[in-house]
Design a protein around this motif. Structure first.
Motif, short mmCIF file in Angstrom:
data_model
loop_
_atom_site.label_atom_id
_atom_site.label_comp_id
_atom_site.label_asym_id
_atom_site.label_seq_id
_atom_site.Cartn_x
_atom_site.Cartn_y
_atom_site.Cartn_z
N ILE A 53 1.60 -0.13 6.61
CA ILE A 53 2.36 0.17 5.40
C ILE A 53 2.13 -0.96 4.40
CG2 ILE A 53 4.64 0.60 4.41
CD1 ILE A 53 5.58 1.37 7.27
N ASP A 54 1.63 -0.59 3.22
CA ASP A 54 1.47 -1.55 2.14
C ASP A 54 2.62 -1.32 1.18
OD1 ASP A 54 0.84 -3.01 -0.16
OD2 ASP A 54 -1.33 -2.75 0.15
N TYR A 55 3.69 -2.10 1.32
CA TYR A 55 4.89 -1.91 0.52
C TYR A 55 4.64 -2.21 -0.96
CZ TYR A 55 7.43 -1.51 4.88
OH TYR A 55 7.86 -1.10 6.11
N GLN A 56 3.77 -3.16 -1.24
CA GLN A 56 3.51 -3.51 -2.64
C GLN A 56 2.73 -2.41 -3.35
OE1 GLN A 56 1.89 -7.47 -1.82
NE2 GLN A 56 3.57 -8.31 -3.03
N ALA A 57 1.75 -1.83 -2.68
CA ALA A 57 0.95 -0.76 -3.29
C ALA A 57 1.62 0.60 -3.12
CB ALA A 57 -0.45 -0.74 -2.67
N GLY A 58 2.57 0.70 -2.21
CA GLY A 58 3.24 1.97 -1.98
C GLY A 58 2.39 2.98 -1.27
N ILE B 288 10.00 -7.75 0.17
CA ILE B 288 9.10 -6.78 -0.46
C ILE B 288 9.51 -5.36 -0.09
CG2 ILE B 288 6.72 -5.91 -0.50
CD1 ILE B 288 5.86 -8.89 -0.08
N ARG B 289 9.83 -5.14 1.19
CA ARG B 289 10.21 -3.80 1.65
C ARG B 289 11.47 -3.31 0.94
NH1 ARG B 289 11.00 -1.76 7.90
NH2 ARG B 289 11.22 0.42 7.36
N GLU B 290 12.45 -4.19 0.77
CA GLU B 290 13.70 -3.80 0.11
C GLU B 290 13.49 -3.38 -1.34
OE1 GLU B 290 16.20 -7.21 0.64
OE2 GLU B 290 16.78 -6.61 2.67
N ARG B 291 12.43 -3.87 -1.94
CA ARG B 291 12.16 -3.54 -3.34
C ARG B 291 11.12 -2.44 -3.49
NH1 ARG B 291 14.47 -7.78 -2.40
NH2 ARG B 291 15.74 -8.96 -3.83
N SER B 292 10.68 -1.86 -2.39
CA SER B 292 9.70 -0.79 -2.45
C SER B 292 10.39 0.55 -2.65
CB SER B 292 8.86 -0.76 -1.16
OG SER B 292 9.65 -0.36 -0.07
#
Length: 143
Positions: A133-138, A70-74
């Protein structure tokens, strides 16, 4: 809803749930029974949720791999930020529930529970500590 009786919260004696739990804390729970009214009863005791080191390590490894995926795609800006980072942010909006900040192009939220008695207004530059850190919500949660 799942009901977790106080006797099923931990392997040791717990007098008050608030001594070992916080609002927002995530628990691993195993459903151990069902009440007559249909409500599920859960347990977070180690003996119930699994105490096998291998099982727990595999779960942790899978969780970390998922987080990394998820982090790599944020957003690139978000990828450069870590929990524990200290920086400056500008208050964009202040509400009863807290403040919305801009931390170098990344949205950050500081709930009123993280602010104590501090009253902030739009445009104020403040030091912040990244606590989630919410990587999905940014979005970042800061204190």
């Amino acid at each position: 809803d799942i009901y977790v009786p106080i006797k099923f919260i931990a392997d040791s004696f717990v007098e008050k749930a608030e001594d070992v739990l916080e609002v927002g804390q995530t628990l691993m729970v195993k459903i151990v029974s069902k009440k007559n009214n249909g409500q599920l009863v859960g347990s977070s005791k180690l003996k119930d949720v699994g105490s096998g080191i291998e099982e727990n390590l595999e779960y942790l490894k899978a969780s970390l791999e998922n987080l990394n995926f998820i982090r790599e795609r944020s957003d690139e800006k978000l990828q450069k930020i870590s929990i524990g980072d200290v920086g400056n942010a500008v208050v964009k909006e202040a509400t009863e529930m807290g403040v919305i900040l801009d931390m170098g192009g990344v949205i950050a939220l500081a709930p009123s529970s993280n602010l104590g008695e501090l009253k902030l207004t739009a445009g104020t530059n403040v030091p912040v500590l990244v606590i989630f850190i919410d990587y999905q919500a940014g979005v970042l949660e800061v204190s």
